[in-house]
Design a protein around this motif. Structure first.
Motif, PDB file in Angstrom:
ATOM      1  N   PHE A 198      51.241  51.612  35.938  1.00  0.00           N
ATOM      2  CA  PHE A 198      50.384  50.533  35.428  1.00  0.00           C
ATOM      3  C   PHE A 198      48.911  50.924  35.472  1.00  0.00           C
ATOM      4  O   PHE A 198      48.164  50.742  34.497  1.00  0.00           O
ATOM      5  CB  PHE A 198      50.616  49.260  36.229  1.00  0.00           C
ATOM      6  N   LEU A 199      48.471  51.482  36.594  1.00  0.00           N
ATOM      7  CA  LEU A 199      47.065  51.847  36.719  1.00  0.00           C
ATOM      8  C   LEU A 199      46.697  52.986  35.768  1.00  0.00           C
ATOM      9  O   LEU A 199      45.571  53.036  35.253  1.00  0.00           O
ATOM     10  CB  LEU A 199      46.734  52.231  38.159  1.00  0.00           C
ATOM     11  N   THR A 200      47.631  53.890  35.522  1.00  0.00           N
ATOM     12  CA  THR A 200      47.383  54.955  34.543  1.00  0.00           C
ATOM     13  C   THR A 200      47.127  54.357  33.166  1.00  0.00           C
ATOM     14  O   THR A 200      46.195  54.754  32.457  1.00  0.00           O
ATOM     15  CB  THR A 200      48.570  55.920  34.483  1.00  0.00           C
ATOM     16  N   SER A 201      47.933  53.397  32.788  1.00  0.00           N
ATOM     17  CA  SER A 201      47.732  52.731  31.504  1.00  0.00           C
ATOM     18  C   SER A 201      46.403  51.975  31.484  1.00  0.00           C
ATOM     19  O   SER A 201      45.650  52.030  30.515  1.00  0.00           O
ATOM     20  CB  SER A 201      48.893  51.769  31.231  1.00  0.00           C
ATOM     21  N   ALA A 202      46.096  51.283  32.584  1.00  0.00           N
ATOM     22  CA  ALA A 202      44.862  50.499  32.648  1.00  0.00           C
ATOM     23  C   ALA A 202      43.621  51.372  32.544  1.00  0.00           C
ATOM     24  O   ALA A 202      42.628  51.001  31.909  1.00  0.00           O
ATOM     25  CB  ALA A 202      44.833  49.698  33.952  1.00  0.00           C
ATOM     26  N   ALA A 203      43.667  52.546  33.168  1.00  0.00           N
ATOM     27  CA  ALA A 203      42.501  53.433  33.179  1.00  0.00           C
ATOM     28  C   ALA A 203      42.314  54.167  31.864  1.00  0.00           C
ATOM     29  O   ALA A 203      41.249  54.754  31.631  1.00  0.00           O
ATOM     30  CB  ALA A 203      42.637  54.444  34.316  1.00  0.00           C
ATOM     31  N   ASN A 204      43.309  54.129  30.994  1.00  0.00           N
ATOM     32  CA  ASN A 204      43.245  54.891  29.746  1.00  0.00           C
ATOM     33  C   ASN A 204      43.294  53.954  28.543  1.00  0.00           C
ATOM     34  O   ASN A 204      42.267  53.396  28.163  1.00  0.00           O
ATOM     35  CB  ASN A 204      44.333  55.956  29.756  1.00  0.00           C
ATOM     36  N   GLU A 205      44.455  53.714  27.951  1.00  0.00           N
ATOM     37  CA  GLU A 205      44.476  52.856  26.774  1.00  0.00           C
ATOM     38  C   GLU A 205      44.026  51.428  27.095  1.00  0.00           C
ATOM     39  O   GLU A 205      43.509  50.718  26.221  1.00  0.00           O
ATOM     40  CB  GLU A 205      45.855  52.836  26.106  1.00  0.00           C
ATOM     41  N   GLY A 206      44.191  50.999  28.340  1.00  0.00           N
ATOM     42  CA  GLY A 206      43.744  49.658  28.714  1.00  0.00           C
ATOM     43  C   GLY A 206      42.253  49.440  28.577  1.00  0.00           C
ATOM     44  O   GLY A 206      41.790  48.302  28.428  1.00  0.00           O
ATOM     45  N   GLU A 252      42.504  60.979  38.706  1.00  0.00           N
ATOM     46  CA  GLU A 252      42.860  61.872  39.820  1.00  0.00           C
ATOM     47  C   GLU A 252      43.353  61.057  41.018  1.00  0.00           C
ATOM     48  O   GLU A 252      44.343  61.435  41.662  1.00  0.00           O
ATOM     49  CB  GLU A 252      41.637  62.703  40.227  1.00  0.00           C
ATOM     50  N   SER A 253      42.655  59.976  41.324  1.00  0.00           N
ATOM     51  CA  SER A 253      43.056  59.158  42.475  1.00  0.00           C
ATOM     52  C   SER A 253      44.385  58.470  42.234  1.00  0.00           C
ATOM     53  O   SER A 253      45.223  58.374  43.136  1.00  0.00           O
ATOM     54  CB  SER A 253      41.967  58.133  42.781  1.00  0.00           C
ATOM     55  N   ILE A 254      44.586  57.957  41.015  1.00  0.00           N
ATOM     56  CA  ILE A 254      45.866  57.306  40.711  1.00  0.00           C
ATOM     57  C   ILE A 254      47.016  58.291  40.873  1.00  0.00           C
ATOM     58  O   ILE A 254      48.056  57.968  41.460  1.00  0.00           O
ATOM     59  CB  ILE A 254      45.838  56.705  39.295  1.00  0.00           C
ATOM     60  N   ALA A 255      46.822  59.493  40.375  1.00  0.00           N
ATOM     61  CA  ALA A 255      47.882  60.518  40.473  1.00  0.00           C
ATOM     62  C   ALA A 255      48.182  60.888  41.917  1.00  0.00           C
ATOM     63  O   ALA A 255      49.304  61.329  42.230  1.00  0.00           O
ATOM     64  CB  ALA A 255      47.462  61.770  39.699  1.00  0.00           C
ATOM     65  N   ALA A 256      47.217  60.683  42.826  1.00  0.00           N
ATOM     66  CA  ALA A 256      47.393  61.061  44.224  1.00  0.00           C
ATOM     67  C   ALA A 256      48.090  59.999  45.056  1.00  0.00           C
ATOM     68  O   ALA A 256      48.406  60.234  46.241  1.00  0.00           O
ATOM     69  CB  ALA A 256      46.047  61.414  44.844  1.00  0.00           C
ATOM     70  N   ILE A 257      48.324  58.809  44.480  1.00  0.00           N
ATOM     71  CA  ILE A 257      49.059  57.778  45.214  1.00  0.00           C
ATOM     72  C   ILE A 257      50.470  58.273  45.473  1.00  0.00           C
ATOM     73  O   ILE A 257      51.162  58.729  44.563  1.00  0.00           O
ATOM     74  CB  ILE A 257      49.093  56.455  44.421  1.00  0.00           C
ATOM     75  N   ALA A 258      50.907  58.200  46.713  1.00  0.00           N
ATOM     76  CA  ALA A 258      52.232  58.734  47.081  1.00  0.00           C
ATOM     77  C   ALA A 258      53.262  57.615  47.205  1.00  0.00           C
ATOM     78  O   ALA A 258      52.914  56.479  47.492  1.00  0.00           O
ATOM     79  CB  ALA A 258      52.135  59.514  48.389  1.00  0.00           C
TER      80      ALA A 258
END
Length: 375
Positions: free
Chosen positions: A339-347, A369-375
């Motif tokens: 969800f956050l990936t979508s929000a930070a880009n097309e959102g 980068e931070s979103i991708a690092a969420i484990a």
């Protein structure tokens, strides 16, 4: 607010773009996304659980509607049905619900810190909660002053207006910034938020950073200047200024636009700057972070509010998404990241039409980068 969109967001929508749909999110009163968003290149995985929940900042409510609609559309193209329910119950309530593990993420006008950050560690299985600034909205100094259409103020004069140090519109300090303007010999009527507000907190932090010591009242969700008439909510202060000659307030630009209020230019030390998408974006582009700038992205607000960059409009409200860096179950972690990936880009594509400032490219790269690092 109808600010012009960043050129990078304009153009013909590609094949595969879909019209963002409406979503009825818990606690929201108007969730219709207003723009066509190109989701054809979305990198959202659409993995994890189908439904996410969030609560908090009302300032980002319209942005959250846009994010959710874009996410639904992106995942539909991948054959996945998803939903996000966001309740704009206030930043404090959002942080409280996040700590209590009642929601998957919180929206907040202030970073989670101190005791609340320690409490959030328990919810996040011993790991830190991260603050990800995903939504920016400019705050206007809106006024009602007959015959003055291009008022210029700076941090010091704004501070003195809102703490009683300047009481007349033709005060020499204001006149010095407005050569040739016919400033009336009238009492200034400040209109301030009567309710607790992240806008008041950020406005007062701006005054601390930019007023050369003229603001000594501190910051916080309650207005501390000691002068002015109170009105509830952003809509309330904007409406009050619209009906009260010689008045002035601080309010999100979209509300000033709704009431057709004049908006002051701010001189940050490098000349007067009009509030626009480009000038607010310039201030955001130069923002720095309190930490190393990886993982948690709590902003050093001094880098925005105290900017001397020519052409940068410094009074911008940042709102965060608060998430666990680790500690989610696998299904929740995957969905939050998607969800956050979508929000930070097309959102971000439709935010300008809603009165927000889309993330500048360099800033968006750090968020990803931070979103991708969420484990």
């Amino acid at each position: 607010m109808n600010l012009k969109r960043n050129g990078a967001l304009l153009g013909v929508v590609a094949v595969g773009a879909v019209t963002a749909m409406s979503l009825t999110a818990c606690g929201s009163d108007n969730n219709a996304a207003s723009a066509t968003v190109d989701t054809s290149a979305s990198t959202a995985s659409c993995e994890g659980k189908d439904k996410l929940s969030g609560a908090g900042s009302s300032a980002q409510k319209n942005a959250m509607d846009e994010f959710t609609s874009a996410y639904i559309a992106a995942c539909q193209q991948k054959g996945k049905s998803v939903n996000v329910a966001y309740n704009p119950s206030g930043s404090g309530d959002g942080r409280t619900q996040f700590i209590a593990n009642q929601i998957d993420f919180a929206g907040s006008d202030s970073a989670i810190k101190g005791d609340q950050a320690e409490q959030a560690k328990q919810r996040c299985a011993g790991s830190d909660a991260w603050n990800l600034p995903l939504v920016f909205g400019p705050v206007a100094i809106a006024y009602n002053l007959n015959g003055v259409d291009n008022l210029v103020l700076n941090g010091e004069t704004i501070a003195k207006i809102f703490n009683g140090g300047i009481t007349k519109w033709n005060d020499p300090a204001i006149a010095a910034l407005n050569s040739g303007a016919k400033l009336p010999d009238e009492k200034i009527n400040p209109i301030v938020r009567s309710d607790s507000s992240g806008t008041s907190d950020n406005f007062q932090q701006y005054l601390q950073a930019s007023s050369n010591g003229a603001w000594t009242q501190g910051a916080g969700s309650d207005f501390k200047g000691g002068v002015g008439e109170g009105a509830k909510g952003s809509a309330g202060v904007a409406q009050a200024v619209a009906t009260a000659p010689n008045s002035i307030t601080y309010v999100e630009k979209s509300f000033a636009d709704q009431q057709k209020l004049s908006v002051a230019q701010i001189d940050n030390g490098s000349g007067p700057v009009k509030l626009s998408q480009d000038s607010a974006s310039k201030a955001i582009s130069n923002a720095t972070f309190k930490g190393a700038g990886t993982g948690d992205l709590t902003l050093d607000l001094q880098s925005i509010y105290g900017t001397k960059e020519p052409g940068a409009y410094p009074l911008v409200l940042a709102t965060y998404e608060i998430v666990c860096s680790k500690g989610y179950d696998a299904a929740t972690s995957a969905a939050v990241k998607s969800f956050l990936t979508s929000a930070a880009n097309e959102g971000q594509q439709s935010l300008a039409a809603q009165g927000y400032v889309p993330l500048p490219e360099s800033f968006r790269a750090k968020i990803n980068e931070s979103i991708a690092a969420i484990a």
